[in-house]
Design an enzyme around this catalytic site. Structure first.
Site, PDB file in Angstrom:
ATOM      1  N   LYS A 106      71.469  51.775  -5.069  1.00  0.00           N
ATOM      2  CA  LYS A 106      71.898  52.379  -4.113  1.00  0.00           C
ATOM      3  C   LYS A 106      70.844  52.771  -3.254  1.00  0.00           C
ATOM      4  O   LYS A 106      70.961  52.354  -1.926  1.00  0.00           O
ATOM      5  CB  LYS A 106      72.500  53.696  -4.614  1.00  0.00           C
ATOM      6  CG  LYS A 106      73.489  53.723  -5.669  1.00  0.00           C
ATOM      7  CD  LYS A 106      74.803  53.189  -5.408  1.00  0.00           C
ATOM      8  CE  LYS A 106      75.690  52.777  -6.745  1.00  0.00           C
ATOM      9  NZ  LYS A 106      75.970  53.904  -7.559  1.00  0.00           N
ATOM     10  N   TRP A 143      81.532  60.008 -11.261  1.00  0.00           N
ATOM     11  CA  TRP A 143      80.281  59.862 -12.300  1.00  0.00           C
ATOM     12  C   TRP A 143      80.288  60.913 -13.080  1.00  0.00           C
ATOM     13  O   TRP A 143      79.694  60.846 -14.200  1.00  0.00           O
ATOM     14  CB  TRP A 143      79.327  59.379 -11.236  1.00  0.00           C
ATOM     15  CG  TRP A 143      79.468  57.967 -10.581  1.00  0.00           C
ATOM     16  CD1 TRP A 143      79.754  58.051  -9.218  1.00  0.00           C
ATOM     17  CD2 TRP A 143      79.633  56.950 -11.085  1.00  0.00           C
ATOM     18  NE1 TRP A 143      79.947  56.708  -8.818  1.00  0.00           N
ATOM     19  CE2 TRP A 143      79.964  55.803 -10.164  1.00  0.00           C
ATOM     20  CE3 TRP A 143      79.944  56.183 -12.512  1.00  0.00           C
ATOM     21  CZ2 TRP A 143      80.165  54.517 -10.353  1.00  0.00           C
ATOM     22  CZ3 TRP A 143      79.962  54.960 -12.951  1.00  0.00           C
ATOM     23  CH2 TRP A 143      80.247  54.044 -11.527  1.00  0.00           C
ATOM     24  N   ASP A 173      71.950  63.459 -12.100  1.00  0.00           N
ATOM     25  CA  ASP A 173      72.333  62.013 -11.589  1.00  0.00           C
ATOM     26  C   ASP A 173      71.927  61.915 -10.071  1.00  0.00           C
ATOM     27  O   ASP A 173      72.652  62.445  -9.218  1.00  0.00           O
ATOM     28  CB  ASP A 173      73.673  61.712 -12.079  1.00  0.00           C
ATOM     29  CG  ASP A 173      73.922  60.043 -11.668  1.00  0.00           C
ATOM     30  OD1 ASP A 173      73.353  59.524 -10.880  1.00  0.00           O
ATOM     31  OD2 ASP A 173      75.146  59.886 -11.994  1.00  0.00           O
TER      32      ASP A 173
HETATM   33  C1  LIG Z   1      76.675  54.078  -8.746  1.00  0.00           C
HETATM   34  C2  LIG Z   1      76.410  55.180  -9.594  1.00  0.00           C
HETATM   35  C3  LIG Z   1      76.719  55.402 -10.995  1.00  0.00           C
HETATM   36  C4  LIG Z   1      76.700  54.283 -11.890  1.00  0.00           C
HETATM   37  O1  LIG Z   1      75.520  53.485 -11.867  1.00  0.00           O
HETATM   38  P1  LIG Z   1      75.461  52.164 -12.785  1.00  0.00           P
HETATM   39  O2  LIG Z   1      73.796  51.499 -12.535  1.00  0.00           O
HETATM   40  O3  LIG Z   1      76.185  51.159 -12.352  1.00  0.00           O
HETATM   41  O4  LIG Z   1      75.518  52.606 -14.191  1.00  0.00           O
HETATM   42  C5  LIG Z   1      76.243  56.532 -11.726  1.00  0.00           C
HETATM   43  N1  LIG Z   1      76.314  57.662 -10.779  1.00  0.00           N
HETATM   44  C6  LIG Z   1      76.450  57.571  -9.454  1.00  0.00           C
HETATM   45  C7  LIG Z   1      76.160  59.009  -8.772  1.00  0.00           C
HETATM   46  C8  LIG Z   1      76.449  56.421  -8.949  1.00  0.00           C
HETATM   47  O5  LIG Z   1      76.546  56.239  -7.591  1.00  0.00           O
END
Ligand SMILES: *Cc1c(COP(=O)(O)O)cnc(C)c1O
Length: 357
Positions: A191, A99, A167
């Site tokens: 998540k 990511w 993020d």
């Molecule tokens: C799952 C995840 C993403 C992607 O998220 P989307 O909502 O599918 O765009 C980005 N960063 C991290 C750390 C993730 O766990």
């Protein structure tokens, strides 16, 4: 048989969230209509949006001068919205996994210099780089607090002299955060917060409006702030679901309380991985191990038993344990909603498998 859901995302949610959402899908706030069929501008739904934004502020102790938004497009859209709104001359990125690499890739499509200050790619991202230097002339430092795929986590806000962008998709609300250190925090809901389809954004108002590039309307945080997250139609069911999880977390005592429970769950599972001769953690340094996504593989002597363990665990109700293809083995995602009993059930299955073999 009881299912124990260790899926990485979409992932386990509190029973409370599921029950309340199921009720609202049939009859939302006494309207006699489904939350799927009411106007997002109805007073009932506006109240949901307002309360969700307010609870985010309360639970994460968000200081004055920040806006909370529920947007769409996932964390993946934030990979490009962040540089679009914040990158003028130079930005620094820490590369700790898939990511983080994707965020870096998007930033590089803009005019401006994008530095990768450190990367753990040399070891398939099984550690968190240390001792890197973030230049103090960058617009921001971007990092990924929890690496969902590789099972590593940065457990405390880094100490850098520049504003940070993070993020926090897979560990937001798992522990306290000093929001004042950030210009922007973003997280896909699926998540640790709610159903997929909502993206949480916490943004510092005063940090906006500094870039000179034109920003398309839908990608401009200021537009979403001015419109209270309703510039376009929000995902009403996802936002409703997020609100229920926030209410659940507040009732439980908030992020300090859940942090202790999360620690307890992670300690229990890592202790078994370290003790059990059949398994190995994929993250050698315990300090870098994620409290949310616990990645492990078969010990080399037992490599050929991977499928057998997977099948055995499934037969005991364990779901979603298969590791991401870039790591292999297993991944137990033990987000906020995962009860200690389910982690104990997995540990019992690991012990039993060892005894049988
Ligand atoms: C799952 C995840 C993403 C992607 O998220 P989307 O909502 O599918 O765009 C980005 N960063 C991290 C750390 C993730 O766990």
């Amino acid at each position: 048989m009881k299912k124990h859901n260790f899926s990485a995302g979409p992932s386990i949610l509190p029973e409370f969230t599921k029950e309340k959402t199921a009720e609202a899908v049939m009859n939302f706030a006494g309207t006699g209509l489904s939350v799927m069929e009411v106007s997002h501008r109805s007073k009932e739904f506006v109240a949901v949006m307002e309360q969700a934004r307010q609870l985010v502020k309360e639970l994460l102790n968000v200081p004055e001068g920040y806006s909370v938004l529920f947007l769409q497009g996932g964390a993946s859209l934030q990979f490009l919205m962040a540089p679009m709104n914040f990158l003028e001359k130079k930005a620094a990125y820490l590369n700790t996994g898939t990511w983080a690499s994707k965020a870096l890739k998007e930033a590089k499509t803009y005019v401006g210099e994008v530095l990768e200050v450190a990367s753990s790619k040399d070891m398939n991202f099984n550690y968190i780089p240390k001792g890197y230097v973030v230049p103090d002339d960058v617009d921001y430092f971007h990092y990924t607090s929890n690496n969902t795929i590789f099972g590593t986590e940065i457990h405390e806000d880094p100490e850098v002299a520049v504003p940070m962008i993070c993020d926090m998709s897979s560990d937001i609300f798992s522990r306290p955060v000093d929001v004042s250190k950030y210009d922007l925090i973003y997280a896909g809901a699926q998540k640790n917060l709610g159903p997929s389809g909502a993206t949480l954004v916490i943004v510092k108002d005063a940090a906006l409006g500094k870039v000179t590039r034109p920003i398309p309307t839908m990608l401009d945080y200021r537009i979403h702030i001015q419109n209270d997250s309703m510039f376009n139609t929000p995902g009403t069911v996802p936002v409703f679901g997020c609100l229920q999880t926030l209410l659940w977390l507040k009732e439980l005592g908030g992020v300090e309380v859940i942090q202790k429970v999360n620690r307890q769950k992670a300690d229990l599972l890592y202790a078994e991985i370290d003790r059990n001769k059949m398994f190995r953690s994929t993250v050698p340094d315990p300090a870098d191990r994620s409290v949310m996504n616990v990645t492990f593989v078969m010990a080399p002597e037992f490599a050929e038993m991977e499928k057998a363990f997977g099948d055995f665990a499934s037969s005991r109700g364990m779901v979603g344990l298969k590791g991401h293809r870039s790591v292999g083995g297993f991944r137990a995602s033990i987000y906020n909603a995962m009860p200690l009993e389910s982690v104990q059930a997995l540990v019992d299955v690991m012990k039993e498998f060892e005894q049988q073999n």
